[in-house]
Design a protein around this motif. Structure first.
Motif, mmCIF file in Angstrom:
data_model
loop_
_atom_site.group_PDB
_atom_site.id
_atom_site.type_symbol
_atom_site.label_atom_id
_atom_site.label_comp_id
_atom_site.label_asym_id
_atom_site.label_seq_id
_atom_site.Cartn_x
_atom_site.Cartn_y
_atom_site.Cartn_z
ATOM 1 N N HIS A 131 0.832 -1.213 0.000
ATOM 2 C CA HIS A 131 0.000 0.000 0.000
ATOM 3 C C HIS A 131 0.866 1.263 0.000
ATOM 4 O O HIS A 131 0.517 2.257 -0.659
ATOM 5 C CB HIS A 131 -0.928 -0.022 1.223
ATOM 6 C CG HIS A 131 -2.056 -0.992 1.102
ATOM 7 N ND1 HIS A 131 -3.345 -0.608 0.780
ATOM 8 C CD2 HIS A 131 -2.096 -2.348 1.236
ATOM 9 C CE1 HIS A 131 -4.140 -1.664 0.752
ATOM 10 N NE2 HIS A 131 -3.400 -2.746 1.027
ATOM 11 N N LEU A 169 -6.952 7.617 -0.982
ATOM 12 C CA LEU A 169 -6.925 8.067 0.410
ATOM 13 C C LEU A 169 -8.311 8.079 1.041
ATOM 14 O O LEU A 169 -8.440 7.992 2.268
ATOM 15 C CB LEU A 169 -6.326 9.480 0.482
ATOM 16 C CG LEU A 169 -4.837 9.599 0.146
ATOM 17 C CD1 LEU A 169 -4.418 11.059 0.111
ATOM 18 C CD2 LEU A 169 -3.995 8.830 1.163
ATOM 19 N N LYS A 172 -10.572 5.799 0.773
ATOM 20 C CA LYS A 172 -11.059 4.463 1.116
ATOM 21 C C LYS A 172 -11.111 4.301 2.636
ATOM 22 O O LYS A 172 -10.219 4.771 3.349
ATOM 23 C CB LYS A 172 -10.137 3.394 0.512
ATOM 24 C CG LYS A 172 -10.243 3.293 -1.006
ATOM 25 C CD LYS A 172 -9.386 2.159 -1.527
ATOM 26 C CE LYS A 172 -9.538 1.997 -3.023
ATOM 27 N NZ LYS A 172 -8.713 0.881 -3.548
ATOM 28 N N GLU A 219 -10.690 1.651 4.524
ATOM 29 C CA GLU A 219 -9.598 0.834 5.058
ATOM 30 C C GLU A 219 -8.269 1.442 4.632
ATOM 31 O O GLU A 219 -8.003 1.591 3.434
ATOM 32 C CB GLU A 219 -9.689 -0.611 4.560
ATOM 33 C CG GLU A 219 -10.975 -1.332 4.940
ATOM 34 C CD GLU A 219 -12.086 -1.069 3.943
ATOM 35 O OE1 GLU A 219 -11.803 -0.388 2.925
ATOM 36 O OE2 GLU A 219 -13.216 -1.509 4.186
ATOM 37 N N LYS A 220 -7.456 1.773 5.616
ATOM 38 C CA LYS A 220 -6.153 2.397 5.334
ATOM 39 C C LYS A 220 -5.055 1.525 5.932
ATOM 40 O O LYS A 220 -4.846 1.494 7.139
ATOM 41 C CB LYS A 220 -6.104 3.816 5.925
ATOM 42 C CG LYS A 220 -7.085 4.784 5.266
ATOM 43 C CD LYS A 220 -7.057 6.136 5.928
ATOM 44 C CE LYS A 220 -7.935 7.136 5.179
ATOM 45 N NZ LYS A 220 -9.330 6.681 5.015
ATOM 46 N N LEU A 277 0.299 6.393 7.743
ATOM 47 C CA LEU A 277 -0.214 7.752 7.579
ATOM 48 C C LEU A 277 0.903 8.793 7.634
ATOM 49 O O LEU A 277 0.895 9.774 6.884
ATOM 50 C CB LEU A 277 -1.258 8.040 8.671
ATOM 51 C CG LEU A 277 -2.586 7.295 8.532
ATOM 52 C CD1 LEU A 277 -3.458 7.534 9.776
ATOM 53 C CD2 LEU A 277 -3.333 7.758 7.289
ATOM 54 N N ILE A 282 -5.254 13.246 4.852
ATOM 55 C CA ILE A 282 -4.404 12.504 5.784
ATOM 56 C C ILE A 282 -4.493 13.108 7.186
ATOM 57 O O ILE A 282 -4.601 12.387 8.188
ATOM 58 C CB ILE A 282 -2.951 12.484 5.282
ATOM 59 C CG1 ILE A 282 -2.866 11.728 3.952
ATOM 60 C CG2 ILE A 282 -2.039 11.825 6.310
ATOM 61 C CD1 ILE A 282 -1.518 11.840 3.260
ATOM 62 N N ALA A 331 -7.655 11.945 8.652
ATOM 63 C CA ALA A 331 -7.592 10.533 9.069
ATOM 64 C C ALA A 331 -6.804 10.371 10.359
ATOM 65 O O ALA A 331 -7.071 9.454 11.148
ATOM 66 C CB ALA A 331 -6.958 9.703 7.957
#
Length: 353
Positions: free
Chosen positions: A30, A50, A52, A54-55, A59, A78, A81
């Motif tokens: 990823h 970004l 989505k 599921e990460k 980060l 980011i 998140a």
């Protein structure tokens, strides 16, 4: 250059295929795919990646990479998140105010932070874009914003026509709030008056004690000596009540009650023409530090001849020892964890079954 771009696209397609079809969650895969997206001029694929839920990428690594490539919208996502909403809003204001609004609403569980973020947006709109009408529109979008919050950002000289209606609405809301507070104050005053009336009537309340009625503590006839009758119809000899109440008083109040009891038992106070100026409570510090000192019992010389003094002392004693029923008050509740017998009791056979 063309072949390099083509190979990059092939790598992106392959990595995306592995993630979509084989559900690969390896952070290295990823992270590498993210780095390929960040190097593209078009940021749409990076933003979609970004967004989505599921990460699996790092980060902090993604933030460093997007900052280096000057992908501001990606950096905003980011920051959001990572829960850094203030940084996200500040950065979003540089590119898109709608993106800033979207991030300002994300901390659902923190209203104070949401208000702080929206005020940052309003300040930017007023000071940077000089658009007062748009700032006023925020008042309709979010109920927690008030006109007085935004007025702080306005210049010293501004036409009031742009926000006259909002000021009037705010003043009307304050008037409604003041009327509500007045109504609550009137209700509280009325309740206080009713409580005072109840207390006054309670002083004149009386009860009946039959000749055969017994003390609820010692089970002996109650009329043989002084007694206390409570509104709950429990009745106790004065000595029985004091014997159980005194150990539960504070040291200061316990000493004061014993002084008053000694006054009445010794007959120092007359029935009609004796009174006293207020006898101060014993000093709690002195009581703790001087355990061997005998408490001073007021004598006749300390009592001044004003009518009602004995009644005042009696009322003070009643307040100390008879403010609540022994069986229905806090003393009974606090004694719920006490055993029925003393461990040091010499004969425990009486408790045997």
């Amino acid at each position: 250059h063309s072949s390099s771009s083509s190979s990059t696209n092939y790598a992106i397609d392959y990595l995306q295929f592995c993630i979509d079809h084989f559900h690969n969650v390896d952070p290295a895969i990823h992270n590498y795919l993210l780095s390929l997206y960040a190097k593209q001029k078009d940021s749409s694929s990076l933003v979609s990646f970004l967004k989505k839920p599921e990460k699996y990428f790092d980060l902090k690594y993604a933030l460093r990479l997007c900052t280096k490539e000057k992908k501001i919208q990606a950096c905003v996502l980011i920051y959001s998140a990572m829960g850094l909403y203030e940084e996200a809003v500040d950065l979003a204001l540089l590119v898109d105010i709608e993106l800033a609004k979207e991030n300002a609403d994300k901390p659902d569980d923190d209203d104070s932070l949401r208000k702080k973020l929206w005020l940052r947006i309003a300040r930017h709109v007023v000071e940077e874009r000089h658009d007062i009408k748009e700032a006023m529109a925020f008042l309709n979008e979010r109920e927690f914003l008030k006109i007085e919050d935004i007025l702080l950002f306005f210049p010293d000289f501004v036409r009031i026509d742009d926000f006259k209606e909002e000021i009037c609405k705010s003043l009307e809301e304050y008037n409604r709030h003041i009327d509500c507070l007045k109504s609550e104050m009137d209700d509280a005053t009325m309740s206080a008056d009713l409580i005072r009336l109840d207390i006054k009537e309670l002083r004149n309340k009386y009860g009946f004690v039959s000749a055969a009625q017994k003390c609820d503590k010692c089970n002996y006839p109650v009329l043989t000596t002084q007694f206390y009758l409570f509104p709950c119809n429990h009745v106790f000899h004065a000595q029985c009540l004091m014997a159980d109440v005194l150990p539960n008083l504070t040291s200061v109040h316990r000493l004061r009650a014993r002084e008053l009891m000694s006054l009445f038992e010794s007959g120092t106070l007359g029935e009609q023409h004796t009174s006293h100026h207020h006898l101060p409570l014993p000093d709690a510090k002195h009581d703790l530090n001087n355990n061997n000192a005998n408490p001073t019992i007021p004598t006749l010389n300390m009592v001044v001849g004003e009518e009602g003094g004995a009644n005042q002392l009696k009322a003070e004693l009643d307040e100390l020892v008879a403010s609540e029923c022994l069986f229905c008050g806090d003393i009974m509740i606090k004694s719920i964890d006490k055993p029925f017998y003393n461990v040091d009791e010499p004969d425990l056979r009486s408790w045997s079954i």
